[in-house]
Design a protein around this motif. Structure first.
Motif, mmCIF file in Angstrom:
data_model
loop_
_atom_site.group_PDB
_atom_site.id
_atom_site.type_symbol
_atom_site.label_atom_id
_atom_site.label_comp_id
_atom_site.label_asym_id
_atom_site.label_seq_id
_atom_site.Cartn_x
_atom_site.Cartn_y
_atom_site.Cartn_z
ATOM 1 N N CYS A 283 0.695 -1.026 -0.217
ATOM 2 C CA CYS A 283 -0.171 -0.372 -0.226
ATOM 3 C C CYS A 283 0.484 1.386 0.075
ATOM 4 C CB CYS A 283 -0.386 -0.385 1.059
ATOM 5 S SG CYS A 283 -1.891 1.398 1.287
ATOM 6 N N PRO A 284 0.910 2.466 -0.895
ATOM 7 C CA PRO A 284 1.343 3.538 -1.213
ATOM 8 C C PRO A 284 1.611 4.005 0.279
ATOM 9 C CG PRO A 284 -0.348 3.776 -2.581
ATOM 10 C CD PRO A 284 -0.415 2.549 -1.858
ATOM 11 N N MET B 101 -5.713 12.429 -14.462
ATOM 12 C CA MET B 101 -4.630 11.911 -15.805
ATOM 13 C C MET B 101 -4.634 10.094 -15.811
ATOM 14 S SD MET B 101 -3.989 14.712 -16.690
ATOM 15 C CE MET B 101 -2.745 14.570 -17.530
ATOM 16 N N PRO B 102 -3.913 9.848 -17.017
ATOM 17 C CA PRO B 102 -3.983 8.473 -17.395
ATOM 18 C C PRO B 102 -3.157 8.083 -16.435
ATOM 19 C CG PRO B 102 -5.087 9.520 -19.333
ATOM 20 C CD PRO B 102 -4.475 10.923 -18.228
ATOM 21 N N ALA B 103 -2.685 6.778 -16.146
ATOM 22 C CA ALA B 103 -1.266 6.121 -15.709
ATOM 23 C C ALA B 103 -0.424 5.976 -16.697
ATOM 24 C CB ALA B 103 -1.674 5.228 -14.750
ATOM 25 N N LYS C 50 -1.278 1.157 -6.449
ATOM 26 C CA LYS C 50 -1.160 -0.555 -4.964
ATOM 27 C C LYS C 50 0.087 -1.243 -5.904
ATOM 28 C CE LYS C 50 -5.064 1.320 -2.115
ATOM 29 N NZ LYS C 50 -6.087 0.536 -1.625
ATOM 30 N N GLY C 51 0.479 -0.824 -6.901
ATOM 31 C CA GLY C 51 1.143 -1.992 -7.501
ATOM 32 C C GLY C 51 0.275 -3.145 -7.635
ATOM 33 N N PHE D 149 -9.736 5.142 -10.101
ATOM 34 C CA PHE D 149 -9.918 3.416 -9.611
ATOM 35 C C PHE D 149 -8.831 3.065 -9.303
ATOM 36 C CE2 PHE D 149 -11.332 -0.502 -8.436
ATOM 37 C CZ PHE D 149 -11.860 -0.537 -7.423
ATOM 38 N N TYR D 150 -8.687 3.214 -11.506
ATOM 39 C CA TYR D 150 -7.209 2.392 -11.869
ATOM 40 C C TYR D 150 -6.352 2.728 -11.185
ATOM 41 C CZ TYR D 150 -4.156 0.631 -15.651
ATOM 42 O OH TYR D 150 -3.438 0.183 -16.341
ATOM 43 N N ASN D 151 -5.975 4.201 -11.124
ATOM 44 C CA ASN D 151 -5.300 5.200 -10.961
ATOM 45 C C ASN D 151 -4.408 4.829 -9.392
ATOM 46 O OD1 ASN D 151 -5.052 6.634 -13.317
ATOM 47 N ND2 ASN D 151 -5.935 8.365 -12.422
#
Length: 201
Positions: free
Chosen positions: A53-54, A79-81, A129-130, A122-124
């Motif tokens: 967890c970051p 912003m897109p990852a 978190k890897g 959500f995706y970011n």
């Protein structure tokens, strides 16, 4: 007949410039089965870092990038990852879960409600978190996430109505994740899975 057949001469092996000299060390390593110390060709690659967890849970919220009032990240970017190949929606759905209103909302006469993260947010979060996540399934994952939160809040309302003795509608002030702490029910299921693995998987 009577002439010895010629044998091709073995070509010397070219070793990298950083390789240690091939002398007594080579023979000693061959007999012992271990490479000479410092040999770059036999160094073991470092294992990949485990996903974590970051958020630094042992630091105050203000220093770990969280809003101290609600424990939500301050950098919920749309912003897109890096490496993202699919454009994800950035619209956020408003939940039915009330939260304490801000001073601006008090002046406007409105009541605050929690907003769910957009598919892009959500995706970011998953990328931070890897966790490897198929981009094409993120929107469905967000819908499931929102549905489970709504159902969980309904259970909270049932509990409060039964045991609080108050007619006031409760508000969810802040969010707090405890990924390293197991609930009593989770600990019980782990024990049962150890004792009865066929029934509790």
């Amino acid at each position: 007949m009577g002439q010895a057949s010629s044998q091709p001469q073995a070509q010397p092996v070219q070793m990298p410039a950083s390789h240690p000299p091939m002398g007594d060390h080579h023979h000693a390593s061959s007999s012992s089965g271990s490479p000479p110390p410092g040999c770059p060709m036999h160094e073991k690659a470092a294992p990949p870092a485990a996903a974590k967890c970051p958020v630094k849970h042992d630091e105050p919220s203000s220093s770990s990038g969280l809003n101290p009032h609600n424990n939500m990240p301050n950098d919920l970017t749309h912003m897109p990852a890096p490496g993202q190949t699919i454009a994800l929606p950035t619209d956020r759905a408003t939940s039915s879960i009330p939260r304490p209103s801000t001073p601006d909302e008090d002046q406007a006469g409105g009541s605050g409600r929690w907003e769910y993260p957009s598919p892009q947010q959500f995706y970011n979060a998953l990328v931070r978190k890897g966790w490897e996540t198929p981009e094409e399934h993120v929107e469905t994952m967000v819908e499931i996430h929102n549905f489970l939160n709504e159902e969980a809040w309904n259970e909270v309302l049932k509990w409060e109505k039964r045991w609080s003795g108050s007619d006031e509608t409760p508000e969810l002030a802040r969010l707090q994740g405890k990924p390293g702490q197991l609930s009593p029910k989770a600990r019980m299921h782990l024990s049962l899975a150890w004792l009865l693995p066929s029934k509790f998987k």
